[in-house]
Scaffold this active site. Structure first.
Site, PDB file in Angstrom:
ATOM      1  N   HIS A   1       0.842  -1.213   0.000  1.00 31.66           N
ATOM      2  CA  HIS A   1       0.000   0.000   0.000  1.00 31.66           C
ATOM      3  C   HIS A   1       0.877   1.264   0.000  1.00 31.66           C
ATOM      4  O   HIS A   1       0.898   2.018   0.965  1.00 31.66           O
ATOM      5  CB  HIS A   1      -0.865  -0.062   1.271  1.00 31.66           C
ATOM      6  CG  HIS A   1      -2.004   0.903   1.344  1.00 31.66           C
ATOM      7  ND1 HIS A   1      -1.850   2.266   1.330  1.00 31.66           N
ATOM      8  CD2 HIS A   1      -3.348   0.694   1.468  1.00 31.66           C
ATOM      9  CE1 HIS A   1      -3.016   2.852   1.445  1.00 31.66           C
ATOM     10  NE2 HIS A   1      -3.943   1.933   1.521  1.00 31.66           N
TER      11      HIS A   1
ATOM     12  N   GLU B   1      -0.999   1.605  -5.302  1.00 33.96           N
ATOM     13  CA  GLU B   1      -0.812   0.376  -4.543  1.00 33.96           C
ATOM     14  C   GLU B   1      -0.776  -0.854  -5.447  1.00 33.96           C
ATOM     15  O   GLU B   1      -1.656  -1.016  -6.304  1.00 33.96           O
ATOM     16  CB  GLU B   1      -1.941   0.243  -3.519  1.00 33.96           C
ATOM     17  CG  GLU B   1      -2.062   1.451  -2.602  1.00 33.96           C
ATOM     18  CD  GLU B   1      -3.413   1.524  -1.925  1.00 33.96           C
ATOM     19  OE1 GLU B   1      -3.963   2.631  -1.783  1.00 33.96           O
ATOM     20  OE2 GLU B   1      -3.940   0.467  -1.532  1.00 33.96           O
TER      21      GLU B   1
END
Ligand code: TA6
Length: 301
Positions: free
Chosen positions: A170, A273
């Site tokens: 992420h 991400e």
């Protein structure tokens, strides 16, 4: 968990890696190479910064981030596993799973031929993880620091039944101004927008930002290019073993609602991400592995 002294004794590479107590007193590996340096916390296996030589930090970190056991760090590269987003079956379970708030161990430190350094962290299923997810696994997260940054998360199913997961590296990137950046690479790709609550397809145009943006692009293995004229650079994020890419900026009002995110910080960050999320679940047979890899490189413009 090993002490700083034990870690230094076991993984001494003549100065390229130094373990200390970082923010919040959390154990941190400081990796220094001729081409750049990083900070990697054992808390969450969390890469908190990547500073190429003669450049500013490529990763963004909130000045209000928590650095506490049991809480996720806001910025850098949180590891989302074994689910991405909320857990539909267990609404009380932590968002994005438990990997990013678990304590990882150091398994291996290696010098690369080009002067880079790689560190492999290890997280095995345990009594705590089994309470949240009934599966036997070994996670190995290898961060390789050099002129480019490579992150590889290997999931091994050490159980006797198939395991099904979603995941994400992420990554939060530091940018000059969200109003003045663009992302290419996802033209024509289908995405699910959390903001509009709908499934649609990316126009054949560069992504620009005009409000809260929270999109899971599915069935895409494409690289993304982040263009930041204000910083005079482009970042290229290439990937392997990933069929989803998530693009996120909370914009002003959501940023104000997050206690670990300063009100004005939404302007200087964007998440790109590397994931397997929503439609793109991954099933691993017993004894097998799945690897997800992201590589970030920089060019001046
Ligand atoms: O990746 C985007 C997202 O799923 C957003 O919906 C937002 O929740 C973000 O992750 C951050 O999640 P967190 O649990 O770290 O606040």
């Amino acid at each position: 968990m090993k002490s700083i002294e034990e870690l230094m004794e076991k993984f001494d590479l003549a100065g390229e890696i130094v373990f200390d107590h970082g923010e919040g007193g959390l154990v941190r590996a400081n990796i220094t190479t001729p081409d750049g340096s990083t900070e990697l916390y054992l808390h969450g296996g969390h890469l908190a910064s990547w500073t190429p030589t003669d450049k500013s930090d490529i990763l963004w970190m909130s000045r209000k981030s928590c650095f506490e056991q049991g809480k996720p760090i806001r910025g850098g590269v949180p590891l989302c596993f074994p689910w991405f987003g909320p857990n539909e079956e267990k609404p009380d379970a932590p968002a994005h799973g438990f990997a990013r708030t678990s304590i990882w161990d150091v398994e291996l430190v290696q010098r690369q031929d080009d002067g880079g350094v790689s560190v492999t962290l290890l997280l095995k299923s345990n009594e705590q993880t089994r309470k949240l997810w009934n599966a036997e696994f070994e996670l190995r997260y290898t961060v390789t620091v050099g002129a480019v940054l490579t992150m590889m998360l290997e999931t091994r199913n050490v159980g006797v039944t198939p395991l099904t997961m979603t995941q994400a590296l992420h990554s939060y990137f530091a940018i000059s101004d969200i109003h003045n950046i663009s992302i290419t690479g996802l033209e024509g790709v289908e995405y699910i927008s959390k903001v509009e609550g709908k499934r649609t397809r990316q126009a054949d145009a560069t992504i620009i930002f005009e409000g809260e943006t929270d999109r899971v692009y599915i069935n895409t293995t494409s690289a993304c290019v982040l263009k930041d004229p204000g910083m005079g650079r482009t970042l290229t994020i290439t990937k392997k073993g990933s069929n989803s890419t998530v693009i996120w900026n909370p914009w002003e009002s959501k940023a104000q609602r997050m206690t670990d995110f300063a009100d004005d910080e939404w302007i200087n960050m964007v998440c790109i991400e590397t994931a397997n999320a929503l439609d793109n679940t991954i099933t691993i047979q017993p004894g097998k592995t799945h690897e997800i890899t992201a590589q970030i490189s920089i060019d001046n413009i």
